[in-house]
Design an enzyme around this catalytic site. Structure first.
Site, PDB file in Angstrom:
ATOM      1  N   HIS A  19       0.820  -1.204   0.000  1.00 11.09           N
ATOM      2  CA  HIS A  19       0.000   0.000   0.000  1.00 11.09           C
ATOM      3  C   HIS A  19       0.864   1.269   0.000  1.00 11.09           C
ATOM      4  CE1 HIS A  19      -3.895   1.931   0.788  1.00 11.09           C
ATOM      5  NE2 HIS A  19      -3.224   2.786   1.518  1.00 11.09           N
ATOM      6  N   HIS A  49     -10.732   2.369  -1.325  1.00 14.23           N
ATOM      7  CA  HIS A  49     -10.988   1.964   0.058  1.00 14.23           C
ATOM      8  C   HIS A  49     -11.782   0.667   0.028  1.00 14.23           C
ATOM      9  CE1 HIS A  49     -10.767   3.991   4.222  1.00 14.23           C
ATOM     10  NE2 HIS A  49      -9.583   3.877   3.712  1.00 14.23           N
TER      11      HIS A  49
END
Lengths: 797, 226
Positions: A45, A91
């Protein structure tokens, strides 16, 4: 000092090799705090360790780009001294675990990325993908996810006060257990007032501002870098709770502090919280930071240094103030009733040094966390592709870019026994089904009711899409348009993705997605400016996925170069897999376009009786992967991907069509323009007939010639590079002149008028339906499919 | 005429109100921070839309305790013009400057859309240049716009001509279908007994602000080609 066990290494999602690398870089065993810092900074990430090597092939600059990728958001010049900062971010994982808060904090995070740059957010959008609403096994859960995600977006965006102006909502069973929630935001900033996430100026104080730190969200970044399973739901406590009110205060206080001249650098504490914000700010400035963690405002007792560094509590920022001006920053935040505390200073050591009660708990050269982060050239392998005639049952044959489709066809769906016969009949395009749907009007009704085509009003009505009164084109159009107050300019924006295309042919699929996004902003009269991307993929450790990723990057690079729309920001989301099954490769493109004169905005929908309707571009045999194939022929996604053919895109033709549309818009000739995409020509025309804010529904009379194409193909194919436009018949000559000059194909379709959608093809009446009736089908479909759960997910407010 | 636009923490239509007054109405206007208490410089104050204090607890329930609200009450008692829009209407009800209360919408969803309202009374400084029965197309954007009050209050307001706007359909008829949030008697706007305080029911400030300033059409964002 504790010894790190292999279990602890694994629990931090680091491989044994990565851990060895940490030890050899440090020349010693790390402390637990250091291990935590490494684990988040080296997570997929934060580090982009699998994707970085590919991402550098994307074009990222042209004369308009002010801030290329690398900061919290990219920035482009939009004229008159104004710049637009924008970005899209995923998300997905949090939204599957806890849809309401997952989606809400996704919105909160992307808004912070924008105002960190000094820009006031003026618009947000979201790209949402779910499994089908009537899925036999997961239908109820999919519906509840839709309710939760939409309510979460509304909750955060509305209270924050940003207009949620558009986006997309799509359904495919490939996303049944792994929904995609990509949030986009755009802000405006004066060119000379842009701020950066840099810890510059040795000796400058580092301030912590905003919400207090709690134990929520610890290890969110590592969670987002791992595959999913049902047990992931037990990770619910790692999803944070958003507080849009606090974020609104944070926005106003930050912008005020920036205007005061006291701020040297600023960065949001997003994924990996205090760790990534402090490390990245130091890395960008080539400095070090020294923080005393005991000074961090905390809302829980007895928090450890480890917890403070890895918390992902929302609505927090890190500010580097100019030395001597920290008081000014603190006072501004105090006026907004927010915490602002000096917790450290910028150093010249190029190290991150953390002190807590027990003394120094971490001391790491910044470069180890950023430049030295692992970089992987992951193995890639093109999947074998099943060809149309070959009825292989080979289980090893990868379908859909090497990804197993989550939900195979439910037994109730129309399935064809005889492969050979079906292949033949599908070429005919007319009698592809056994279910009696030969009437094209019925096909059109089915398409209009399909959740992928139907009006998304149910969703966007829950979003405040008008706050701050700049919204010039409301949701539901090809692209939303937001005015830049005090100027004659406006910005158009849209989000587009197409997992089916990208699964069948990732390179061509990515080009098609970029082309459609550009076309969408062109349809409201805007010239495409720049792109942000959200690259949603399955596990990068699978060679087929990595191959698809690489192909997508190449396709996207080619198309973005062709349109001169550099990629200025974005986000990669890997590991979108649940129970070992991945999503379709789904790059989502956020396209922003510029309208230099607001009076030239093209509003969707036919305007006046008697107007001429024409098609810019050409219709070809592109029905095999389409909403028609899915909805009318009842084909499953994996069937379409395995046997279908992605439409051939000519970037040259696409540019000519877009240029023609832009020229017509700039000369004020267009009454309406609408992209021909999902559901094809028939759907595009029907949607142009439906009522708008300013007029009731209106009919149209079309006399078409399908040429060599079967009628169904002509009506429903999803060939790219097509725009349906309408204009005053008196403008006809000029329209044809421009089209001819730009070598853009034009086909006369018919005339606006009456109350019916009447379509003749090759002289025979093929569709004759009341527009009001069609509109009811289109407008009511989504809400009626979702009604069952109406109260379930919206209770949180 | 000098306008003040009050900013509560969480106000988000403050800039809209400011813009409309300064650019379209052409009157002097200033922001008033909610911690201020001196309103003597103003002839009219606007409580704008938004989510004051996040609308936590209940819309407007916390904002009524802001220091400025005591001054707003005194300002209103002296005859100053007070307009509450959307969240501002909720605050005025919570503060007792207007009767009734605003509850969650009937469908429990936030609703952002254009609706029609009918002008029911022109006997206020806010609506005296409109005509009774005029239809306005206005955007709404609220989760708590469902107006309610007791029978006696409703009867009193009807008797005293204090219901200023009602939701209606395109033909101007007040029906259940044209009521977007379940408001009692389709009420979209009311005023106080002295007629100098008006709440515009959770309708966002855009056009209605200019109604207040008697310039209803001018504030509308240009929608070219339409």
């Amino acid at each position: 000092m504790e010894l790190i066990t292999p279990e602890q290494v694994a629990a931090h999602n680091l491989t044994p090799q990565e851990y060895e690398r940490i030890k050899s870089l440090m020349g010693r065993e790390p402390t637990l705090v250091e291990l935590g810092v490494f684990s988040v900074m080296w997570s997929e990430h934060c580090s982009y360790k699998s994707s970085r090597t590919h991402l550098k092939r994307l074009p990222t600059r042209n004369a308009r780009v002010v801030v290329p990728p690398g900061e919290n958001a990219g920035v482009v010049d939009v004229g008159d001294g104004w710049c637009a900062a924008f970005k899209v971010e995923s998300h997905n994982h949090p939204s599957f675990i806890e849809p309401f808060q997952g989606a809400a904090t996704g919105v909160g995070g992307i808004l912070r990325d924008i105002f960190t740059m000094g820009a006031r957010p003026v618009a947000s959008m979201n790209s949402l993908r779910f499994g089908s609403l009537d899925h036999r096994k997961h239908g109820a859960r999919n519906r509840s996810l839709v309710h939760g995600v939409v309510a979460g977006i509304a909750h955060y965006g509305n209270a924050f006060g940003v207009a949620t102006v558009g986006g997309e909502v799509a359904f495919d069973d490939a996303y049944a257990l792994n929904p995609l929630v990509n949030a986009f935001a755009l802000g405006l900033v004066r060119r000379d007032q842009i701020f950066f996430g840099r810890a510059s100026g040795v000796g400058n104080p580092v301030l912590y501002v905003g919400a207090k730190t709690g134990r929520d969200g610890i290890h969110g970044a590592t969670m987002a870098s791992a595959e999913f399973d049902e047990e992931a739901l037990e990770k619910r406590p790692t999803v944070q709770v958003g507080d849009p009110f606090l974020e609104k205060l944070l926005l106003e206080a930050c912008l005020e502090a920036m205007r005061s001249g006291a701020v040297a650098g600023i960065q949001d504490m997003g994924a990996a919280g205090l760790t990534s914000s402090s490390c990245e700010m130091a890395a960008r400035a080539g400095t070090g930071v020294e923080l005393d963690l005991t000074l961090v405002p905390q809302r829980e007792t007895a928090m450890t240094a480890y917890e403070i560094m890895l918390s992902e509590s929302q609505e927090r920022m890190l500010i580097v103030a100019h030395k001597g001006q920290e008081r000014q920053v603190v006072d501004i935040f105090k006026n907004w009733d927010l915490d602002a505390v000096v917790i450290g200073r910028v150093t010249d050591t190029s190290r991150v040094q953390l002190v807590c009660h027990e003394g120094t708990v971490a001391d790491i050269p910044v470069g180890y966390l950023t430049d030295e982060a692992p970089l992987y050239e992951r193995p890639m392998r093109a999947p074998k592709r099943r060809d149309a005639g070959e009825a292989s049952e080979d289980k090893d044959v990868a379908v859909g870019g090497g990804i197993d489709i989550v939900s195979p066809a439910p037994p109730t769906a129309p399935v064809f026994d005889d492969d050979e016969q079906r292949t033949q009949t599908s070429d005919d395009g007319r009698r592809t089904t056994d279910n009696g749907l030969r009437d094209h009007a019925d096909s059109l009704r089915l398409l209009l009711a399909s959740p992928n085509v139907a009006s998304k009003e149910w969703a966007y009505r829950q979003y405040d899409h008008m706050v701050r009164t700049n919204t010039a084109v409301l949701p539901g159009a090809d692209a939303a348009v937001v005015r830049i107050k005090e100027t004659r300019r406006a910005l158009a924006m849209c989000l587009d993705g197409n997992g089916r295309y990208c699964a069948a042919d990732p390179r061509e699929g990515a080009k098609l997605v970029v082309a459609e996004a550009a076309r969408n902003v062109v349809c409201v009269g805007a010239r495409p400016l720049a792109v942000t991307n959200c690259l949603n993929f399955a596990s990068p450790e699978r060679p087929e996925v990595m191959w698809a990723f690489s192909e997508v990057i190449d396709g996207m690079a080619e198309a973005c170069l062709a349109f001169d729309t550099p990629v200025i920001s974005g986000n990669v989301s890997f590991y979108n897999e649940t129970e070992g099954r991945g999503i379709l490769p789904t790059p989502v493109i956020g396209m922003v376009g510029l309208i230099e004169e607001v009076s030239r905005i093209v509003q969707p929908g036919f305007k006046a009786e008697g107007d001429t309707v024409v098609l810019l571009g050409e219709t070809r045999d592109d029905l095999s992967i389409s909403e028609y194939a899915a909805t009318v022929e009842g084909r499953t996604t994996d069937e379409m991907i395995a046997r279908g053919r992605v439409p051939a895109l000519s970037l040259e033709l696409e540019k000519r069509v877009q240029e023609a549309c832009l020229r017509l818009a700039a000369e004020g000739l267009l009454r309406s323009a609408h992209d021909c995409s999902d559901g094809g020509l028939a759907v595009a025309v029907a949607e142009s007939c439906f009522s708008t804010l300013n007029r009731p529904s209106v009919g149209v009379d079309l006399a078409l010639c399908s040429g060599t194409l079967p009628v169904a193909t002509y009506l429903f194919a999803e060939s790219p590079s097509r725009i349906v436009v309408s204009f005053d018949p008196e403008a006809g000559d000029r329209v044809h002149e421009i089209a001819e000059e730009l070598n853009c194909p034009v086909t006369l379709l018919g005339t606006v008028g009456g109350e019916r959608l009447a379509v003749k093809v090759n002289g025979a009446e093929e569709i004759d339906a009341g527009v009001n009736e069609l509109e009811q089908v289109w407008r009511g479909s989504l809400s009626s499919r979702l009604r069952a759960e109406a109260s379930a997910a919206s209770s949180a407010d | 005429m000098k306008f003040g636009v009050i900013i509560f923490p969480g106000s988000n239509c403050d800039h809209d109100a400011y813009h409309v007054i300064s650019k379209h109405v052409g009157q002097p206007v200033s922001f008033v921070w909610h911690k201020e208490t001196d309103l003597s410089a103003y002839d009219a104050v606007i409580l704008p839309g938004g989510f004051s204090y996040g609308d936590y607890l209940r819309a407007g329930a916390l904002a009524r305790f802001s220091p400025v609200m005591r001054s707003v009450k005194e300002f209103a008692a002296r005859g100053g013009l007070v307009l509450g829009i959307c969240n501002g209407f909720q605050i005025l009800c919570e503060a007792g400057l207007l009767p009734g209360a605003l509850m969650r919408n009937r469908d429990l969803h936030f609703r952002c859309e254009h609706v029609r309202v009918r002008v029911e009374s022109v006997d206020t400084p806010f609506t005296n240049e409109l005509s009774r029965g005029d239809l306005l197309s206005l955007p709404i954007a609220h989760a708590e716009g469902n107006y309610t009050c007791d029978d006696a209050t409703l009867a009193e307001m009807q008797r005293e001509d204090r219901i200023i706007f009602r939701y209606c359909d395109a033909a101007g008829d007040v029906t259940d279908e044209s009521n977007p949030n379940g408001s009692r008697d389709s009420v979209a706007g009311v005023c106080n007994r002295a007629r100098n305080v008006m709440g515009f029911a959770a309708i966002s400030p855009r056009k209605c602000l200019s109604v207040a300033a008697r310039a209803s059409e001018r504030s509308r964002p240009p929608l070219p080609n339409s």
